[in-house]
Design a protein around this motif. Structure first.
Motif, PDB file in Angstrom:
ATOM      1  N   GLY A 195       0.792  -1.239   0.000  1.00 42.10           N
ATOM      2  CA  GLY A 195       0.000   0.000   0.000  1.00 42.10           C
ATOM      3  C   GLY A 195       0.817   1.277   0.000  1.00 42.10           C
ATOM      4  O   GLY A 195       0.319   2.343  -0.342  1.00 42.10           O
ATOM      5  N   GLN A 196       2.069   1.179   0.395  1.00 45.02           N
ATOM      6  CA  GLN A 196       2.899   2.381   0.453  1.00 45.02           C
ATOM      7  C   GLN A 196       3.980   2.414  -0.629  1.00 45.02           C
ATOM      8  O   GLN A 196       4.770   3.349  -0.685  1.00 45.02           O
ATOM      9  CB  GLN A 196       3.540   2.519   1.839  1.00 45.02           C
ATOM     10  N   ALA A 197       3.994   1.384  -1.487  1.00 45.85           N
ATOM     11  CA  ALA A 197       5.046   1.320  -2.511  1.00 45.85           C
ATOM     12  C   ALA A 197       4.700   2.224  -3.692  1.00 45.85           C
ATOM     13  O   ALA A 197       3.628   2.095  -4.293  1.00 45.85           O
ATOM     14  CB  ALA A 197       5.222  -0.120  -2.988  1.00 45.85           C
ATOM     15  N   LEU A 198       5.608   3.121  -4.045  1.00 46.57           N
ATOM     16  CA  LEU A 198       5.387   3.976  -5.211  1.00 46.57           C
ATOM     17  C   LEU A 198       5.649   3.182  -6.490  1.00 46.57           C
ATOM     18  O   LEU A 198       6.499   2.295  -6.522  1.00 46.57           O
ATOM     19  CB  LEU A 198       6.334   5.183  -5.181  1.00 46.57           C
ATOM     20  N   THR A 199       4.927   3.544  -7.545  1.00 43.03           N
ATOM     21  CA  THR A 199       5.228   2.981  -8.861  1.00 43.03           C
ATOM     22  C   THR A 199       6.500   3.674  -9.368  1.00 43.03           C
ATOM     23  O   THR A 199       6.878   4.745  -8.854  1.00 43.03           O
ATOM     24  CB  THR A 199       4.100   3.251  -9.864  1.00 43.03           C
TER      25      THR A 199
END
Ligand code: PEP
Ligand code: MN
Length: 265
Positions: A240-244
């Motif tokens: 949920g907190q991982a950036l693309t």
């Protein structure tokens, strides 16, 4: 307060060789190293987005014993190979004194995570090594408790300690943690140690990572650590907190712009 700490923590101007020659250090990478393909793809994307350093956990402190625990030693090897392939130094977490030697051999900065901030046996061993140690703030640690933990490493003979604010637990449930920017500014006043901000674990929501990063820069931090994933929807931890990759590029651009602005003040 703080009277029991020795002078090694006091400003001004500690040497910053532990910052790998960077004025402002941007670390990015996945929460966990998951496979060769994933970490090499991540390294390529971090380099392309303008990051300075690659992160990735091989030993993962997970709340549930049934969650993905990390690849362990093979993960360390993959992280180093991926970093080398794209010219990025690496940082990874150590949870156990028995793994310290292997982690020190393969990474450029050793991370001690929030859950181990008061693992005194680990802190003492980290005082004996020569690599920089990034010490995260404990889940509910006061600034004094955190600095006492840093002092274990410093007084053991390792002067290369970096503090990392990653949010502290509060009564709010919307955000993963409460990001203590006041704490970052206070640490810059109290110590000469570099301070890195980790907005990913602080808020747990990817839409908030850029504004929190920019706020931390204005609060005086010396670097930012951000979680990203080549394919966040497939991440084995902290999806949920991982950036693309695209979001990471924009975030890094805005962080660098904010640092440039801060430098004009
Ligand atoms: C991490 O950085 O991967 C991590 C587990 O963070 P924290 O120790 O801050 O929870
Ligand atoms: Mn994580």
């Amino acid at each position: 307060m703080f009277e029991n700490l020795n002078l090694s923590l006091k400003p001004p101007g500690r040497e910053t060789s532990h910052f790998l020659g960077k004025d402002f250090l941007i670390i990015a990478g996945p929460c966990s190293i998951e496979s060769e393909e994933q970490i090499f793809e991540a390294a390529a994307l971090v380099a392309r987005a303008g990051g300075d350093m690659l992160r990735g956990g091989a030993f993962k402190p997970r709340t549930s014993p049934y969650s993905f625990q990390g690849l362990g030693l093979p993960g360390l090897k993959l992280l180093k190979e991926a970093g080398d392939a794209y010219g990025l130094p690496t940082i990874t977490e150590v949870m156990d004194t028995r793994d310290l030697e292997a982690v020190e051999r393969s990474a450029d900065i050793i991370q001690i995570g929030a859950r181990n901030m008061q693992n005194f046996a680990l802190l003492k061993e980290a005082g004996k090594i020569r690599k920089p140690v990034l010490l995260k703030r404990g889940l509910c640690a006061t600034l004094e408790e955190w600095l006492c933990s840093a002092e274990y490493i410093l007084s053991g003979g390792n002067s290369r300690v970096i503090l990392c604010e990653r949010g502290i637990r509060s009564f709010d449930t919307y955000l993963r943690n409460s990001f203590d920017i006041g704490g970052i500014s206070a640490l810059k006043e109290l110590t000469g140690l570099p301070v890195i901000a980790d907005p990913s674990h602080a808020c747990g929501r990817k839409t908030l990572i850029t504004p929190l990063s920019m706020s931390a820069v204005m609060g005086g931090c010396d670097g930012i650590m951000i979680e990203m994933h080549p394919h966040p929807e497939a991440a084995l931890s902290d999806a949920g907190q991982a950036l693309t990759p695209g979001e990471l590029k924009i975030a890094i651009h805005k962080i660098r712009q904010t640092v440039s602005f801060r430098n004009t003040l």
